[in-house]
Write a protein that holds these residues in place. Structure first.
Motif, PDB file in Angstrom:
ATOM      1  N   GLU A  23       0.831  -1.202   0.000  1.00 34.13           N
ATOM      2  CA  GLU A  23       0.000   0.000   0.000  1.00 34.13           C
ATOM      3  C   GLU A  23       0.867   1.254   0.000  1.00 34.13           C
ATOM      4  O   GLU A  23       0.580   2.232  -0.704  1.00 34.13           O
ATOM      5  N   LEU A  24       1.919   1.213   0.784  1.00 37.02           N
ATOM      6  CA  LEU A  24       2.812   2.361   0.874  1.00 37.02           C
ATOM      7  C   LEU A  24       3.510   2.596  -0.467  1.00 37.02           C
ATOM      8  O   LEU A  24       3.618   3.739  -0.934  1.00 37.02           O
ATOM      9  N   ASP A  25       3.966   1.509  -1.096  1.00 32.47           N
ATOM     10  CA  ASP A  25       4.651   1.634  -2.384  1.00 32.47           C
ATOM     11  C   ASP A  25       3.701   2.195  -3.445  1.00 32.47           C
ATOM     12  O   ASP A  25       4.098   3.017  -4.277  1.00 32.47           O
ATOM     13  N   ALA A  26       2.435   1.775  -3.402  1.00 31.73           N
ATOM     14  CA  ALA A  26       1.452   2.278  -4.365  1.00 31.73           C
ATOM     15  C   ALA A  26       1.227   3.779  -4.177  1.00 31.73           C
ATOM     16  O   ALA A  26       1.084   4.525  -5.158  1.00 31.73           O
ATOM     17  N   THR A  27       1.210   4.230  -2.915  1.00 33.62           N
ATOM     18  CA  THR A  27       1.026   5.652  -2.640  1.00 33.62           C
ATOM     19  C   THR A  27       2.223   6.453  -3.130  1.00 33.62           C
ATOM     20  O   THR A  27       2.069   7.545  -3.695  1.00 33.62           O
ATOM     21  N   VAL A  28       3.432   5.905  -2.920  1.00 31.85           N
ATOM     22  CA  VAL A  28       4.645   6.589  -3.396  1.00 31.85           C
ATOM     23  C   VAL A  28       4.607   6.711  -4.914  1.00 31.85           C
ATOM     24  O   VAL A  28       4.901   7.774  -5.484  1.00 31.85           O
ATOM     25  N   THR A  29       4.245   5.628  -5.572  1.00 32.65           N
ATOM     26  CA  THR A  29       4.172   5.646  -7.038  1.00 32.65           C
ATOM     27  C   THR A  29       3.159   6.680  -7.514  1.00 32.65           C
ATOM     28  O   THR A  29       3.411   7.430  -8.469  1.00 32.65           O
ATOM     29  N   GLU A  30       2.014   6.714  -6.850  1.00 33.56           N
ATOM     30  CA  GLU A  30       0.971   7.673  -7.210  1.00 33.56           C
ATOM     31  C   GLU A  30       1.480   9.108  -7.080  1.00 33.56           C
ATOM     32  O   GLU A  30       1.248   9.953  -7.957  1.00 33.56           O
ATOM     33  N   LYS A  31       2.188   9.383  -6.004  1.00 38.06           N
ATOM     34  CA  LYS A  31       2.690  10.737  -5.780  1.00 38.06           C
ATOM     35  C   LYS A  31       3.781  11.099  -6.792  1.00 38.06           C
ATOM     36  O   LYS A  31       3.847  12.229  -7.281  1.00 38.06           O
ATOM     37  N   LEU A  32       4.641  10.130  -7.119  1.00 38.03           N
ATOM     38  CA  LEU A  32       5.686  10.398  -8.102  1.00 38.03           C
ATOM     39  C   LEU A  32       5.084  10.643  -9.484  1.00 38.03           C
ATOM     40  O   LEU A  32       5.560  11.493 -10.245  1.00 38.03           O
ATOM     41  N   ASN A  33       4.013   9.912  -9.800  1.00 42.59           N
ATOM     42  CA  ASN A  33       3.341  10.124 -11.081  1.00 42.59           C
ATOM     43  C   ASN A  33       2.708  11.509 -11.161  1.00 42.59           C
ATOM     44  O   ASN A  33       2.616  12.108 -12.241  1.00 42.59           O
ATOM     45  N   GLU A  34       2.267  12.023  -9.990  1.00 40.87           N
ATOM     46  CA  GLU A  34       1.652  13.356  -9.958  1.00 40.87           C
ATOM     47  C   GLU A  34       2.667  14.454 -10.280  1.00 40.87           C
ATOM     48  O   GLU A  34       2.347  15.431 -10.953  1.00 40.87           O
ATOM     49  N   VAL A  35       3.911  14.265  -9.781  1.00 40.32           N
ATOM     50  CA  VAL A  35       4.914  15.319  -9.975  1.00 40.32           C
ATOM     51  C   VAL A  35       5.757  15.094 -11.228  1.00 40.32           C
ATOM     52  O   VAL A  35       6.453  16.010 -11.681  1.00 40.32           O
ATOM     53  N   ALA A  36       5.704  13.885 -11.798  1.00 33.10           N
ATOM     54  CA  ALA A  36       6.561  13.546 -12.944  1.00 33.10           C
ATOM     55  C   ALA A  36       6.468  14.529 -14.101  1.00 33.10           C
ATOM     56  O   ALA A  36       7.493  14.905 -14.688  1.00 33.10           O
ATOM     57  N   PRO A  37       5.267  15.011 -14.480  1.00 38.52           N
ATOM     58  CA  PRO A  37       5.192  15.930 -15.630  1.00 38.52           C
ATOM     59  C   PRO A  37       5.961  17.248 -15.428  1.00 38.52           C
ATOM     60  O   PRO A  37       6.308  17.918 -16.401  1.00 38.52           O
ATOM     61  N   GLN A  38       6.226  17.619 -14.180  1.00 34.53           N
ATOM     62  CA  GLN A  38       6.914  18.879 -13.917  1.00 34.53           C
ATOM     63  C   GLN A  38       8.409  18.699 -13.654  1.00 34.53           C
ATOM     64  O   GLN A  38       9.144  19.678 -13.527  1.00 34.53           O
ATOM     65  N   VAL A  39       8.866  17.462 -13.534  1.00 32.41           N
ATOM     66  CA  VAL A  39      10.259  17.199 -13.176  1.00 32.41           C
ATOM     67  C   VAL A  39      11.147  17.249 -14.418  1.00 32.41           C
ATOM     68  O   VAL A  39      10.816  16.663 -15.467  1.00 32.41           O
ATOM     69  N   GLU A  40      12.265  17.941 -14.284  1.00 31.32           N
ATOM     70  CA  GLU A  40      13.230  18.032 -15.371  1.00 31.32           C
ATOM     71  C   GLU A  40      14.612  17.756 -14.798  1.00 31.32           C
ATOM     72  O   GLU A  40      15.067  18.454 -13.902  1.00 31.32           O
ATOM     73  N   PHE A  58      13.802  11.143  -5.604  1.00 34.48           N
ATOM     74  CA  PHE A  58      12.793  11.737  -4.708  1.00 34.48           C
ATOM     75  C   PHE A  58      12.076  10.720  -3.820  1.00 34.48           C
ATOM     76  O   PHE A  58      11.227  11.095  -3.004  1.00 34.48           O
ATOM     77  N   GLY A  59      12.397   9.467  -3.959  1.00 34.20           N
ATOM     78  CA  GLY A  59      11.637   8.427  -3.276  1.00 34.20           C
ATOM     79  C   GLY A  59      11.598   8.553  -1.768  1.00 34.20           C
ATOM     80  O   GLY A  59      10.535   8.426  -1.147  1.00 34.20           O
ATOM     81  N   GLN A  60      12.754   8.801  -1.143  1.00 34.79           N
ATOM     82  CA  GLN A  60      12.797   8.881   0.320  1.00 34.79           C
ATOM     83  C   GLN A  60      11.929  10.021   0.849  1.00 34.79           C
ATOM     84  O   GLN A  60      11.222   9.875   1.848  1.00 34.79           O
ATOM     85  N   ARG A  61      12.009  11.159   0.154  1.00 36.23           N
ATOM     86  CA  ARG A  61      11.213  12.314   0.595  1.00 36.23           C
ATOM     87  C   ARG A  61       9.721  12.019   0.452  1.00 36.23           C
ATOM     88  O   ARG A  61       8.920  12.296   1.353  1.00 36.23           O
ATOM     89  N   VAL A  62       9.341  11.437  -0.686  1.00 41.13           N
ATOM     90  CA  VAL A  62       7.936  11.129  -0.921  1.00 41.13           C
ATOM     91  C   VAL A  62       7.462  10.025   0.019  1.00 41.13           C
ATOM     92  O   VAL A  62       6.313  10.009   0.458  1.00 41.13           O
ATOM     93  N   LEU A  63       8.363   9.102   0.365  1.00 41.42           N
ATOM     94  CA  LEU A  63       8.005   7.999   1.259  1.00 41.42           C
ATOM     95  C   LEU A  63       7.537   8.529   2.616  1.00 41.42           C
ATOM     96  O   LEU A  63       6.530   8.068   3.168  1.00 41.42           O
ATOM     97  N   GLY A  64       8.261   9.492   3.143  1.00 41.60           N
ATOM     98  CA  GLY A  64       7.868  10.071   4.431  1.00 41.60           C
ATOM     99  C   GLY A  64       6.508  10.726   4.358  1.00 41.60           C
ATOM    100  O   GLY A  64       5.665  10.559   5.254  1.00 41.60           O
ATOM    101  N   ASP A  65       6.260  11.468   3.254  1.00 43.58           N
ATOM    102  CA  ASP A  65       4.950  12.102   3.076  1.00 43.58           C
ATOM    103  C   ASP A  65       3.853  11.057   2.945  1.00 43.58           C
ATOM    104  O   ASP A  65       2.752  11.223   3.485  1.00 43.58           O
TER     105      ASP A  65
END
Length: 444
Positions: A23-40, A58-65
């Motif tokens: 569940e945690l990994d799915a949430t991290v993936t979801e959050k990374l997908n949300e920010v991916a279009p803006q990441v360069e 960014f995984g560790q930072r997003v993991l905590g969130d």
């Protein structure tokens, strides 16, 4: 996500919340997908960074969130489903702590005390007495005489008369410490009212009995807490020359006195005084009726109390009363102050009534308006003349101070609501009887 109950005793609650690694990994993936279009990232076009690199970057930072968000959602869902409202901030601890590693399930323990179920209040069972006091002629006359005294003038006494307590002496003086005059210790033609307490303790008493033309050496010791550090605790001698002795003469109670206090004439001033007195009486009578209401509520409405709230309130009461008994202590370096049985009993009353009034206010959607808060802040700011703006800014950024100002307004509005539904009779009494009732209230 799984929530398991571990404790349910009285108002105490305990739960474990398990967020699986999947569940945690799915949430991290979801959050990374949300920010991916803006990441360069260098070497990749904007929005085209591979997920593996995003995770590494960014995984560790997003993991905590994600962990915090999962726990918050679990708590929110739990309170929504159970209807529990915690009495104080829940205690949340993560199992494993520092040994937890990515890929493990997240297990947290949650403990709290739930607010009790508070019985519905039937205001019609409450009977109250509203005391009514009229401004009697004697009270208005007394107030007028006090105004005349405050507006008094001073007239020269007969030549050779000795100064009495309450007289005004006009003096020149020079203050000396160790034989040397000190800055700010001299004045000429200074009008000093004996007994006013406006000078250093012991100064005015030594001028009682002096006559115009006398020279008096006044010896005093500055208080140890005196504002000027170089004078604090030191003995000083003031060489005083008495130039005049004047007796107080109250102002005449007439139209001129009325105009000095902003009234058109004496009759109008009397009306103003009567209105002010009756407003004061009304406020005192309301305090008595409010106390009677709270006494009835305390006796009639019973429910379990969160021990943590009672304990915190008892310690606060004990601490406050200790400082009232030791006004010389201004800090909190005085060791532990343990509540007595009396403190605990008072704490139980305060917590019970506070929860009851809060529940009535919540159900009736009673709130403190912005206008009422502004008036409260303005009233409090008047205690700091010249610093009103700084006080406003302080309150604006201090939620605790805002709550301190809001709480009594809210309580009074809830009390007014209950009184409106109660059976209230009026009883006219004298000012003296009202005063006796207030004295009895203060002794309780």
């Amino acid at each position: 996500m799984q929530v398991t109950e571990t404790l349910n005793e009285g108002l105490k609650r305990g739960y474990t919340i398990t967020v699986t690694a999947a569940e945690l990994d799915a949430t991290v993936t979801e959050k990374l997908n949300e920010v991916a279009p803006q990441v360069e990232i260098k070497g990749f076009r904007k929005g085209k960074v591979p997920m593996a690199l995003l995770r590494k970057q960014f995984g560790q930072r997003v993991l905590g969130d994600a962990m915090q968000e999962a726990i918050d959602k679990a708590m929110e869902g739990h309170f929504a489903s159970t209807g529990d409202r915690p009495a104080m901030q829940p205690k949340i601890e993560m199992q494993g702590g520092e040994t937890w590693k990515e890929g493990d399930d997240v297990i947290v323990t949650v403990t709290y005390e739930a607010l009790p179920t508070i019985p519905e209040l039937d205001a019609t069972t409450i009977t109250l007495e509203r005391l009514v006091v009229k401004a009697e002629d004697a009270a208005v006359t007394e107030a007028l005489e006090n105004l005349a005294k405050s507006a008094q003038n001073f007239e020269d006494r007969r030549k050779g008369s000795k100064a009495k307590d309450g007289d005004q002496v006009e003096i020149d003086f020079v203050g000396k410490v160790d034989g040397e005059a000190f800055e700010g210790g001299s004045a000429e033609d200074y009008p000093l009212v004996l007994g006013s307490g406006s000078f250093i303790p012991g100064f005015e008493e030594q001028l009682v009995g002096a006559k115009a033309g006398d020279e008096v050496a006044v010896t005093v010791t500055f208080p140890t807490e005196y504002g000027a550090a170089h004078l604090a605790g030191k003995e000083a001698t003031f060489d005083c020359t008495v130039k005049a002795v004047k007796a107080p003469k109250p102002a005449e109670i007439d139209d001129e006195l009325a105009k000095r206090f902003g009234a058109e004439d004496l009759a109008a001033l009397k009306v103003q005084i009567a209105e002010r007195l009756e407003a004061e009486y009304k406020g005192a009578a309301r305090a008595l009726m409010k106390r009677a209401l709270l006494d009835q509520l305390d006796a009639q409405v019973k429910f379990d109390l969160p021990p943590s709230l009672v304990e915190a309130e008892a310690h606060q009461i004990a601490h406050q009363l200790w400082h009232e008994e030791h006004p010389e202590v201004h800090d909190h370096n005085h060791g532990s102050i343990e509540p007595t049985d009396e403190h605990n009993k008072l704490a139980e009353r305060r917590v019970r009534l506070g929860l009851l009034l809060a529940e009535v206010g919540r159900k009736q959607k009673i709130d403190v308006t912005d206008s009422e808060m502004t008036q409260a802040v303005m009233a409090a700011a008047r205690q700091y003349p010249g610093q009103e703006r700084a006080f406003f800014d302080f309150v604006k950024g201090n939620m605790q101070m805002q709550q301190q100002l809001r709480a009594p307004i809210f309580e009074d509005k809830v009390v007014d609501f209950i009184v409106a539904g109660a059976t209230v009779t009026e009883k006219e009494i004298s000012k003296d009887d009202l005063q006796k009732a207030l004295e009895t209230l203060e002794e309780m």
